[in-house]
Design a protein around this motif. Structure first.
Motif, PDB file in Angstrom:
ATOM      1  N   HIS A  84       4.549  -0.571 -15.980  1.00 55.40           N
ATOM      2  CA  HIS A  84       4.602  -0.595 -14.517  1.00 55.40           C
ATOM      3  C   HIS A  84       6.192   0.004 -14.565  1.00 55.40           C
ATOM      4  O   HIS A  84       6.480   0.809 -13.589  1.00 55.40           O
ATOM      5  N   ALA A  85       6.991  -0.667 -15.128  1.00 51.53           N
ATOM      6  CA  ALA A  85       8.325  -0.290 -15.154  1.00 51.53           C
ATOM      7  C   ALA A  85       8.552   1.233 -15.907  1.00 51.53           C
ATOM      8  O   ALA A  85       9.471   2.062 -15.087  1.00 51.53           O
ATOM      9  N   ALA A  86       8.009   1.617 -16.717  1.00 53.83           N
ATOM     10  CA  ALA A  86       7.904   3.066 -17.221  1.00 53.83           C
ATOM     11  C   ALA A  86       7.509   3.798 -16.403  1.00 53.83           C
ATOM     12  O   ALA A  86       8.303   4.951 -16.120  1.00 53.83           O
ATOM     13  N   LYS A  87       6.487   3.661 -15.508  1.00 51.42           N
ATOM     14  CA  LYS A  87       5.887   4.592 -14.628  1.00 51.42           C
ATOM     15  C   LYS A  87       6.897   4.770 -13.387  1.00 51.42           C
ATOM     16  O   LYS A  87       7.289   5.686 -13.059  1.00 51.42           O
ATOM     17  N   THR A  88       7.544   3.447 -13.040  1.00 55.93           N
ATOM     18  CA  THR A  88       8.442   3.706 -11.918  1.00 55.93           C
ATOM     19  C   THR A  88       9.784   4.228 -12.323  1.00 55.93           C
ATOM     20  O   THR A  88      10.542   5.074 -11.339  1.00 55.93           O
ATOM     21  N   ALA A  89      10.266   4.222 -13.459  1.00 54.90           N
ATOM     22  CA  ALA A  89      11.377   4.872 -13.960  1.00 54.90           C
ATOM     23  C   ALA A  89      11.329   6.209 -13.997  1.00 54.90           C
ATOM     24  O   ALA A  89      12.035   7.029 -13.371  1.00 54.90           O
ATOM     25  N   ILE A  90       9.923   6.834 -14.506  1.00 55.34           N
ATOM     26  CA  ILE A  90       9.742   8.274 -14.579  1.00 55.34           C
ATOM     27  C   ILE A  90       9.733   8.770 -13.235  1.00 55.34           C
ATOM     28  O   ILE A  90      10.240   9.656 -12.970  1.00 55.34           O
ATOM     29  N   GLN A 132      -1.106  11.938   3.901  1.00 57.25           N
ATOM     30  CA  GLN A 132      -0.373  11.804   2.684  1.00 57.25           C
ATOM     31  C   GLN A 132      -0.022  10.249   2.584  1.00 57.25           C
ATOM     32  O   GLN A 132      -0.053   9.991   1.239  1.00 57.25           O
ATOM     33  N   ALA A 133      -0.375   9.171   3.210  1.00 54.55           N
ATOM     34  CA  ALA A 133      -0.548   7.918   3.007  1.00 54.55           C
ATOM     35  C   ALA A 133      -1.602   7.749   1.897  1.00 54.55           C
ATOM     36  O   ALA A 133      -1.445   6.891   1.046  1.00 54.55           O
ATOM     37  N   ALA A 134      -2.661   8.054   2.274  1.00 52.67           N
ATOM     38  CA  ALA A 134      -3.865   8.134   1.315  1.00 52.67           C
ATOM     39  C   ALA A 134      -3.579   8.398  -0.358  1.00 52.67           C
ATOM     40  O   ALA A 134      -3.963   7.779  -1.363  1.00 52.67           O
ATOM     41  N   PHE A 135      -2.726   9.667  -0.412  1.00 53.98           N
ATOM     42  CA  PHE A 135      -2.715  10.157  -1.776  1.00 53.98           C
ATOM     43  C   PHE A 135      -1.465   9.317  -2.196  1.00 53.98           C
ATOM     44  O   PHE A 135      -1.381   9.295  -3.433  1.00 53.98           O
ATOM     45  N   ASP A 136      -0.567   8.958  -1.360  1.00 56.01           N
ATOM     46  CA  ASP A 136       0.574   8.113  -1.918  1.00 56.01           C
ATOM     47  C   ASP A 136       0.262   6.739  -2.236  1.00 56.01           C
ATOM     48  O   ASP A 136       0.653   6.472  -3.494  1.00 56.01           O
ATOM     49  N   ALA A 137      -0.939   6.328  -1.762  1.00 58.33           N
ATOM     50  CA  ALA A 137      -1.445   4.976  -2.376  1.00 58.33           C
ATOM     51  C   ALA A 137      -1.828   5.187  -3.633  1.00 58.33           C
ATOM     52  O   ALA A 137      -1.705   4.172  -4.393  1.00 58.33           O
ATOM     53  N   VAL A 138      -2.596   6.442  -3.776  1.00 59.18           N
ATOM     54  CA  VAL A 138      -2.975   6.722  -5.529  1.00 59.18           C
ATOM     55  C   VAL A 138      -1.730   6.618  -6.282  1.00 59.18           C
ATOM     56  O   VAL A 138      -1.609   6.240  -7.300  1.00 59.18           O
ATOM     57  N   ALA A 139      -0.771   7.570  -5.856  1.00 53.19           N
ATOM     58  CA  ALA A 139       0.288   8.063  -6.602  1.00 53.19           C
ATOM     59  C   ALA A 139       1.258   6.578  -6.969  1.00 53.19           C
ATOM     60  O   ALA A 139       1.862   6.443  -7.872  1.00 53.19           O
ATOM     61  N   ALA A 140       1.070   5.541  -6.128  1.00 51.29           N
ATOM     62  CA  ALA A 140       1.877   4.424  -6.206  1.00 51.29           C
ATOM     63  C   ALA A 140       1.280   3.206  -6.911  1.00 51.29           C
ATOM     64  O   ALA A 140       1.753   2.113  -6.890  1.00 51.29           O
TER      65      ALA A 140
END
Length: 266
Positions: free
Chosen positions: A212-218, A91-99
């Motif tokens: 960055h802010a828009a992606k974080t908020a969504i 999950q950490a690998a995929f979460d790194a892409v999502a993040a």
């Protein structure tokens, strides 16, 4: 070109093309995501996140396969105790892409199955070729998706459609994937990567901090209720008023009209 460190012949690596980072899966023929590939994927994603030259990211598996998912032989040999530890690494690998705090587009050709489909789900936008097919067939192996599929797919296409795909293990072609909202664009196979690069290059001179802010908020809002999501949005919105991008954007609008600002990314 930047190659993930610690891996002599990486199964995933980052190629920097101007302001676009291309995260390439490179384990032919099907880009199977074994443990080595997962580590390389995480490292490449972290590089894409931290490299200030990069304004947007394309995830690409090549002209014939995005990724056929995890290494079944490798997983079949794991005990329950081993998988408990490995699941967190997976999950950490995929979460790194999502993040990655930048727009991310998945350029999908051929199969995107199991972990490959879950990797596509971490992107903000998915562009696939007419000959691509996607699915989460883990149920047919006596398991369930373990890299975000049960969580990201329902948020994308709704719980009923997600359950139908996950419960059945059914794979869908490009046209059906587009109809259900699993992918966003379908085009001829030979145009997929160029289209993804064109999409990503739109952000080359854009307001990096606002994106960055828009992606974080969504993304943050989707993980909570409306009240908490609005609080996330409010904080992100107000926070941008301390940036040069906000000053440049509003000054450019007032003096020259929309779209005339020169953004610094600071």
């Amino acid at each position: 070109m930047t190659i993930a460190p610690e891996v002599e012949h990486p199964a995933a690596w980052l190629d920097v093309d101007g302001a676009v980072g291309v995260l390439r899966l490179d384990r032919p023929p099907l880009n199977v995501l074994d443990r080595t590939a997962q580590r390389a994927l995480r490292l490449a994603a972290e590089q894409a996140a931290s490299d200030e030259r990069i304004r947007a990211v394309v995830v690409h598996g090549g002209p014939t396969a995005f990724s056929a998912g995890g290494d079944i032989k490798e997983m079949a040999a794991m005990t329950h105790a081993e998988m408990v530890g490995h699941a967190a690494v997976l999950q950490a690998a995929f979460d790194a892409v999502a993040a990655i705090p930048k727009p991310v587009v998945a350029a999908i050709n051929g199969p995107a199955l199991g972990g490959g489909c879950e990797l596509a789900l971490t992107a903000d936008v998915r562009i696939c070729g007419t000959e691509a097919w996607l699915g989460l067939p883990e149920i047919l192996l006596g398991v369930i998706p373990g890299a975000g599929g049960t969580q990201r797919l329902p948020r994308l296409i709704g719980p009923a459609k997600a359950k139908e795909l996950i419960f059945s293990g059914r794979q869908v072609g490009a046209a059906e994937a587009l109809e259900m909202g699993l992918v966003d664009y379908v085009m001829p196979t030979d145009l997929v990567l160029d289209s993804a690069l064109q999409w990503a290059r739109r952000f080359e001179k854009g307001p990096a901090l606002a994106l960055h802010a828009a992606k974080t908020a969504i993304d943050g809002g989707l993980a909570t209720d409306l009240t908490a999501g609005l609080a996330i949005e409010r904080a992100a919105f107000a926070g941008l008023f301390g940036t040069q991008d906000r000053i440049a954007g509003m000054r450019g609008f007032i003096t020259d009209g929309p779209g005339r600002a020169s953004f610094s990314g600071r």
